[in-house]
Enzyme design. Structure first.
Site, mmCIF file in Angstrom:
data_model
loop_
_atom_site.group_PDB
_atom_site.id
_atom_site.type_symbol
_atom_site.label_atom_id
_atom_site.label_comp_id
_atom_site.label_asym_id
_atom_site.label_seq_id
_atom_site.Cartn_x
_atom_site.Cartn_y
_atom_site.Cartn_z
ATOM 1 N N LYS A 1 16.612 15.948 -23.005
ATOM 2 C CA LYS A 1 15.223 15.525 -23.565
ATOM 3 C C LYS A 1 14.577 16.643 -23.292
ATOM 4 C CE LYS A 1 11.990 13.250 -20.781
ATOM 5 N NZ LYS A 1 11.347 12.113 -19.178
ATOM 6 N N SER B 1 10.201 7.398 -19.710
ATOM 7 C CA SER B 1 10.267 8.014 -21.267
ATOM 8 C C SER B 1 11.011 8.706 -21.227
ATOM 9 C CB SER B 1 8.574 9.077 -19.904
ATOM 10 O OG SER B 1 9.561 10.141 -19.559
ATOM 11 N N SER C 1 12.012 7.295 -15.237
ATOM 12 C CA SER C 1 11.751 7.807 -16.920
ATOM 13 C C SER C 1 13.363 7.668 -17.120
ATOM 14 C CB SER C 1 11.680 8.676 -16.957
ATOM 15 O OG SER C 1 9.597 8.934 -17.176
#
Lengths: 492, 141
Positions: A75, A160, A184
Site C-alpha cells: 500500500k 482504504s 481498511s
C-alpha cells in the site's frame, strides 16, 4: 501460477521447476494485463527484476529463503527507500523516502519481491479506494458486466487498502500489505474475495507507515490463503526498536494445523453487529457459518457488546484529532508539494495545504482542530477516549466467556461506483466501518474471510475477532472455515 | 478475470441452537436527535489559523457542522467515573530506544526539498499571521 498461494512457490523453487525471476516476470505481465483495475500507483519493475535475480542465485546455491519468489504489493502509505510513496495524495505525489518501513524490510529480508505500490483512499481516509488522487480502483469481480446499465461503471473494491486487495485478487502477486485503522484491510478483502489479517495492536511495527491514527493503526496482511497470512505474519511480527509501541510476541515459526479441530471452542455472536441496512444474504451467511461451527463442535452463544453503535462517532473524534496533529508536518518546506506563495510562511503553508489535500483530508484536519479547541477538548476529545474504554471493556467482558467472535465485515456486497459516489465520504464511513471499527478501538486481532458468492456473483465475507495476541487460534479457526467453505478465487 | 465457478454450500435445514444466536432483525437503539450546530465566523477564522488550512468554500463549513452534529452522539453515553483511554498498551511498558545519533548523508535528507539555496531551505517571511479569508464572511452572512 499466481493463484495457488505461497506454498506452491516454495515447492516449485525446491523442485527447481520455477525461478524467482520467472515468477516476477509473470507478476509484471499480469499487472499490465489488469492495468484497467487501477490497483497500482507505481510499479517497480527494474528493482523487482533485480531482486528476483538475486533470488535466482540463492535458489541455484540451495540457500532458499522462506519468501523467495514471492511477489508482494505494498500500500502506498508504507515508505519504501528510493521508491515514491504518495499516500494517494497530491501532497506527496513526488515524495521519495530514504528508508523502508520495518514490515516491508522484514518481508524483503526473507526474500519477498516488492512489485509495486498500491492505490488507496488519500491518506487512508475512506472505505472505497475511490477517493484517490490517482482515480478509483476497480473490483475484478463482475468487472466486464458491471457497466451494463451505465457505461464504464464498476463495482468498488472497498477500502482504504483497495489497491492491495485487488492486486492479490486479480492474481498480480501472492500477498499484499495494507493498513487497518477502521477496517481498511478487512473491508476491501471481503469485497474482493481474498483473506486479510488485522493483527493485534503492537504485534507489527508501524515504523515507516505514514500515520492516520497512532493508537489505532496497524499494518495488515492480505493473501490467497490463511496459511500465507500466517507465514507473512510470523515473519513480520515482533519488537522493533524503531517503534516503541511494538510488543514482545511469540509468533516466529507459527504454523497452522493441517485440519484444525474446533471441538469445544466457544464462539460468540455479537448481537449488535446486526445493524440497520445489512443485506439479507450477509445475515444468511452469518447464520450458516454459525451453524457450521456448531456442527464442527463449537459452542455458539449470543453475546452483547452494548457500546458498538457509538464506535464510529467515537472514532470520528479520535481520528480527526490525530489527523489534525499527524498531518501538520505537510507544509511544503521539507518535502511534498509546495505552492509559489512567498507572502508569508503561514500563507505558504495554508496555500500549499489547500492545493495538496483533498476536501476530505482538509475537512478532517479542521474538524480535529475544532474538537481540540480549549472549550471542546473535554467535551469531545476526552469524552471520546472515555467511550473508547467502554468499548474496550465490552470486549474484555465477553472474552471471559467466549474464545472468539464471529461477525460480518461489511453490511453488503460490493456496490456499483455510480451508487457509491452519491454519498459523501463521512456518510459512507458510517455505514462501511460499522462492524470493523470496534476491533481497532480495542486493539484486537481480526481475520476477514471470503466465504461465498452472492446472487449477484460478488464475494461475501465474515470476520473472526479474538482477544489480543490470539492470532494463532484466530487463524487456525479461520483455516478450518476456509477448508469447509472452499471459496473459489476469481482467477482460478 | 471474472469468476468461473460459484461455490455451492448446502446446509442441512435444521433449526439448531447456533442458528437462533444470529439476530434476524437489527439490534439497534435509535440515537437521540441532536440539534444542528452553527459554527460562528470567528471560530471559522480561528480554525483556519490553527490548522493552516483554508476551508476554501462555504460548503466546507457546512461539512464541519455536520461532522460535529454526528459526533455529538458520544454525549449520550454516561461516562462518569470512566478514565479516558489513550492506548490499549496502557498497562505495558513500552521501552524507548536509546537516543543515539545516526549518520545520514545530508543530501539524502534534503532530497525532497523543493526550494533550497546554499544548503538552506528557503521559506517566505515568518511572524506574519495568516490573513482572514474575507470571502467566507460574505458567504456565511
Amino acid at each position: 501460477m499466481l493463484v495457488d498461494g505461497i506454498g506452491s512457490v516454495a515447492r516449485g523453487l525446491a523442485a527447481r521447476t520455477l525461478l524467482p525471476s520467472e515468477i516476477c516476470a509473470a507478476s509484471l505481465q499480469r499487472i499490465k494485463q489488469t492495468e484497467e483495475l487501477n490497483a497500482y500507483i507505481t510499479v517497480v519493475e527494474e528493482k523487482a527484476r533485480l531482486r528476483a535475480r538475486q533470488g535466482d542465485k540463492r535458489c541455484e546455491s540451495g540457500k532458499i529463503l522462506p519468501l523467495d519468489g514471492v511477489t508482494i504489493a505494498v500500500k502506498d502509505n508504507f515508505c519504501t527507500a528510493g521508491v515514491r510513496t504518495t499516500c494517494a495524495s497530491k501532497m506527496l505525489e513526488d515524495f521519495v523516502p530514504r528508508y523502508t518501513a520495518t514490515v516491508i524490510q522484514r518481508l524483503e529480508r526473507s526474500g519477498a519481491i516488492v512489485i509495486g505500490k498500491t492505490n488507496m483512499d488519500e491518506f487512508a481516509m475512506g472505505a472505497g479506494a475511490t477517493d484517490s488522487r490517482f482515480g478509483p480502483s476497480k473490483n475484478p469481480w463482475r468487472y466486464e458486466r458491471a457497466g451494463e446499465s451505465i457505461a464504464g461503471d464498476f463495482y468498488i473494491t472497498g477500502g482504504s487498502s483497495g489497491g492491495s486487495a485487488v492486486a492479490v485478487a486479480s492474481g498480480t502477486c501472492f500477498g499484499a500489505v495494507g493498513s487497518d485503522t477502521g477496517g481498511s484491510v478487512r473491508n476491501p478483502s471481503a469485497r474482493c474475495g481474498v483473506f486479510a489479517l488485522k493483527p493485534s495492536y503492537g504485534a507489527l511495527s508501524r515504523h515507516g507507515l505514514i500515520p492516520l491514527t497512532h493508537s489505532l493503526d496497524v499494518p495488515g496482511l492480505i493473501g490467497l490463503t490463511i496459511d500465507d497470512l500466517a507465514l507473512m505474519f510470523s515473519i513480520c511480527a515482533g519488537v522493533d526498536p524503531l517503534d516503541s509501541t511494538t510488543i514482545r510476541t511469540n509468533f516466529s515459526g507459527l504454523k497452522l494445523h493441517d485440519e484444525p479441530a474446533l471441538n469445544g471452542l466457544r464462539v460468540g455472536i455479537p448481537q449488535e453487529y446486526h445493524c440497520p441496512g445489512m443485506q439479507d444474504e450477509v445475515i444468511k451467511l452469518w447464520t450458516d457459518v454459525a451453524d457450521l461451527l456448531e456442527k464442527l463442535g463449537c459452542e455458539v452463544v449470543a453475546v452483547s457488546l452494548p457500546h458498538t453503535q457509538y464506535s464510529l462517532q467515537c472514532y470520528s473524534v479520535l481520528n480527526c484529532c490525530d489527523v489534525a496533529s499527524n498531518l501538520a508536518c505537510y507544509d511544503g518546506l521539507e518535502f511534498g508539494c509546495r505552492t509559489e506563495s512567498m507572502e508569508s510562511t503561514e500563507d505558504l503553508f495554508a496555500e500549499t495545504r489547500l492545493k495538496g489535500f483533498s476536501d476530505v483530508v482538509r475537512g478532517r484536519i479542521l474538524s480535529g482542530n475544532f474538537f481540540l479547541l480549549k472549550g471542546n477538548y473535554d467535551k469531545f476529545f476526552r469524552q471520546a477516549m472515555r467511550l473508547r474504554r467502554l468499548i474496550y471493556s465490552d470486549f474484555e467482558t465477553v472474552f471471559r466467556n467466549v474464545d472468539l467472535l464471529l461477525a460480518p465485515v461489511t453490511l453488503t456486497e460490493a456496490i456499483l461506483y455510480s451508487e457509491w459516489s452519491k454519498k459523501d465520504n463521512r456518510t459512507r464511513a458510517t455505514l462501511e466501518d460499522y462492524c470493523t471499527q470496534p476491533a481497532n478501538l480495542a486493539g484486537l486481532p481480526a481475520l476477514s474471510l471470503p466465504c461465498r458468492l452472492s446472487r449477484n456473483g460478488l464475494p461475501l465475507g465474515l470476520q473472526l475477532i479474538g482477544p489480543a495476541l490470539s492470532e494463532a487460534r484466530l487463524m487456525n479457526t479461520g483455516k478450518r472455515i476456509e477448508l469447509e467453505m472452499d471459496f473459489q478465487h476469481s482467477c482460478k | 478475470m471474472g469468476p468461473t465457478r460459484v461455490p455451492l454450500v448446502i446446509f442441512r435445514a435444521l433449526s439448531s441452537k447456533a442458528r437462533s444466536c444470529v439476530p434476524q432483525e437489527p439490534v439497534f437503539r435509535k440515537l437521540k436527535e441532536h440539534p444542528r450546530v452553527e459554527i460562528p465566523i470567528q471560530t471559522v477564522h480561528l480554525l483556519e489559523r490553527l490548522s493552516l488550512v483554508r476551508f476554501g468554500e462555504a460548503e466546507a463549513v457546512t461539512r464541519l457542522e455536520e461532522a460535529v452534529k454526528f459526533a455529538q452522539a458520544i454525549f449520550d453515553v454516561d461516562t462518569s467515573n470512566v478514565e479516558p483511554m489513550h492506548t490499549v498498551l496502557e498497562n505495558r511498558s513500552v521501552p524507548l530506544r536509546e537516543d543515539r545519533p545516526q549518520r545520514w548523508d545530508p543530501k539524502l535528507v534534503l532530497n525532497n526539498v523543493t526550494k533550497m539555496e546554499e544548503g538552506f531551505i528557503v521559506a517566505p517571511p515568518g511572524n506574519i499571521a495568516l490573513k482572514e479569508d474575507e470571502r467566507l464572511n460574505d458567504l456565511r452572512s
